[in-house]
Write a protein that holds these residues in place. Structure first.
Motif, PDB file in Angstrom:
ATOM      1  N   ALA A 251       0.774  -1.217  -0.007  1.00 38.95           N
ATOM      2  CA  ALA A 251      -0.030  -0.038  -0.173  1.00 38.95           C
ATOM      3  C   ALA A 251       0.882   1.143   0.071  1.00 38.95           C
ATOM      4  CB  ALA A 251      -0.733  -0.160   1.199  1.00 38.95           C
ATOM      5  N   LEU A 252       0.467   2.329  -0.776  1.00 41.62           N
ATOM      6  CA  LEU A 252       0.871   3.493  -0.552  1.00 41.62           C
ATOM      7  C   LEU A 252       0.122   4.493   0.279  1.00 41.62           C
ATOM      8  CD1 LEU A 252       2.478   4.356  -4.167  1.00 41.62           C
ATOM      9  CD2 LEU A 252       3.493   3.671  -2.080  1.00 41.62           C
ATOM     10  N   ILE A 253       0.348   4.976   1.390  1.00 40.60           N
ATOM     11  CA  ILE A 253      -0.423   5.485   2.130  1.00 40.60           C
ATOM     12  C   ILE A 253       0.224   7.043   2.453  1.00 40.60           C
ATOM     13  CG2 ILE A 253      -1.404   5.635   4.758  1.00 40.60           C
ATOM     14  CD1 ILE A 253      -0.572   2.726   4.410  1.00 40.60           C
ATOM     15  N   ARG A 254      -0.795   7.765   2.139  1.00 42.03           N
ATOM     16  CA  ARG A 254      -0.450   9.434   2.351  1.00 42.03           C
ATOM     17  C   ARG A 254      -1.118   9.623   3.568  1.00 42.03           C
ATOM     18  NH1 ARG A 254       0.903  14.190  -0.705  1.00 42.03           N
ATOM     19  NH2 ARG A 254       1.741  12.317  -1.840  1.00 42.03           N
ATOM     20  N   PHE A 255      -0.152  10.302   4.443  1.00 41.63           N
ATOM     21  CA  PHE A 255      -0.604  10.903   5.755  1.00 41.63           C
ATOM     22  C   PHE A 255       0.099  12.115   5.838  1.00 41.63           C
ATOM     23  CE2 PHE A 255       3.250   8.627   6.427  1.00 41.63           C
ATOM     24  CZ  PHE A 255       3.831   9.144   7.730  1.00 41.63           C
ATOM     25  N   GLY A 256      -1.136  13.283   6.273  1.00 39.36           N
ATOM     26  CA  GLY A 256      -0.453  14.694   6.233  1.00 39.36           C
ATOM     27  C   GLY A 256       0.320  15.044   5.130  1.00 39.36           C
TER      28      GLY A 256
ATOM     29  N   ALA B 204       4.175   0.914   2.455  1.00 39.20           N
ATOM     30  CA  ALA B 204       3.717  -0.205   3.463  1.00 39.20           C
ATOM     31  C   ALA B 204       3.527  -1.541   2.830  1.00 39.20           C
ATOM     32  CB  ALA B 204       2.554   0.047   4.226  1.00 39.20           C
ATOM     33  N   THR B 205       4.144  -2.879   3.506  1.00 43.30           N
ATOM     34  CA  THR B 205       3.933  -4.198   2.962  1.00 43.30           C
ATOM     35  C   THR B 205       2.859  -4.593   4.401  1.00 43.30           C
ATOM     36  OG1 THR B 205       5.753  -4.917   4.137  1.00 43.30           O
ATOM     37  CG2 THR B 205       5.741  -4.706   1.768  1.00 43.30           C
TER      38      THR B 205
ATOM     39  N   ALA C 197       6.888   0.952   6.127  1.00 41.68           N
ATOM     40  CA  ALA C 197       6.411   0.148   7.044  1.00 41.68           C
ATOM     41  C   ALA C 197       6.078  -1.074   6.687  1.00 41.68           C
ATOM     42  CB  ALA C 197       5.183   0.888   7.713  1.00 41.68           C
ATOM     43  N   MET C 198       6.359  -2.196   7.780  1.00 39.00           N
ATOM     44  CA  MET C 198       5.676  -3.432   7.570  1.00 39.00           C
ATOM     45  C   MET C 198       4.707  -3.634   8.804  1.00 39.00           C
ATOM     46  SD  MET C 198       5.528  -7.007   8.467  1.00 39.00           S
ATOM     47  CE  MET C 198       6.626  -7.124   9.752  1.00 39.00           C
TER      48      MET C 198
END
Length: 193
Positions: free
Chosen positions: A88-93, A99-100, A169-170
């Motif tokens: 996953a590619l996750i945008r935060f702020g 992330a796997t 992140a895993m």
């Protein structure tokens, strides 16, 4: 004459949880109610973006940019890639995380380092060298550490470099009410932090 078969970088949009089954290494054996592959697929497909338990791990507004089920990451040595349940590619702020996601219900994390690295071939030595380098380990981890956690974490780091994200992140997405196998994860996190 046989043609060389290559992997494509084109991904087909999901038509729902059952679309994930085709990407499994052993679709008939792994796609069962109460097991991680099917449970994870239903959870992620039913979420509006990220599942809440994953979204709560990130600060600020969070957005799922992309999720790829059964995403393979090439590693040195060996003849098998690291097949991650979800990438996953996750945008935060104003940050982005590669992330796997490793889904678990009651299944173990596979063999320990001691089991996987017993009498290692040159290919396994090459892979272990790469994993230790990526995880900033000076030596092969203790034999009780789960090998799967090593290569899943390395996959996140490799993909973070490839996608030039701010973080990697895993994440173990556990569906076990009894927190089965948490001790293995805690041992890995403590040893590799």
């Amino acid at each position: 004459m046989l043609r060389n078969i290559h992997r494509t970088r084109v991904y087909i949009p999901s038509q729902g949880p059952t679309s994930w089954q085709a990407f499994l290494a052993e679709p008939e054996r792994q796609w069962r109610t109460g097991y991680s592959a099917k449970t994870l697929a239903h959870c992620w497909e039913n979420a509006d973006g990220l599942p809440q338990e994953i979204a709560h791990m990130f600060d600020g507004p969070v957005e799922l940019l992309l999720a790829l089920p059964e995403h393979k990451v090439v590693l040195d040595g060996g003849n098998r890639d690291s097949q991650n349940d979800v990438f996953a590619l996750i945008r935060f702020g104003d940050q982005t995380c590669a992330a796997t996601i490793e889904g678990k219900v009651n299944e173990p994390f596979g063999p320990t380092v001691g089991e996987w690295f017993a009498e290692p071939s040159q290919q396994k030595r090459d892979r272990m060298r790469q994993l230790c380098s990526l995880l900033s380990l000076d030596e092969v981890p203790p034999s009780h550490i789960r090998y799967q956690l090593m290569h899943r974490t390395a996959s996140a780091l490799i993909e973070a470099r490839r996608f030039k994200t701010d973080e990697a992140a895993m994440i173990v997405h556990s569906f076990s009410p009894a927190r089965t196998w948490f001790e293995d994860f805690a041992n890995f996190a403590w040893r590799c932090s």
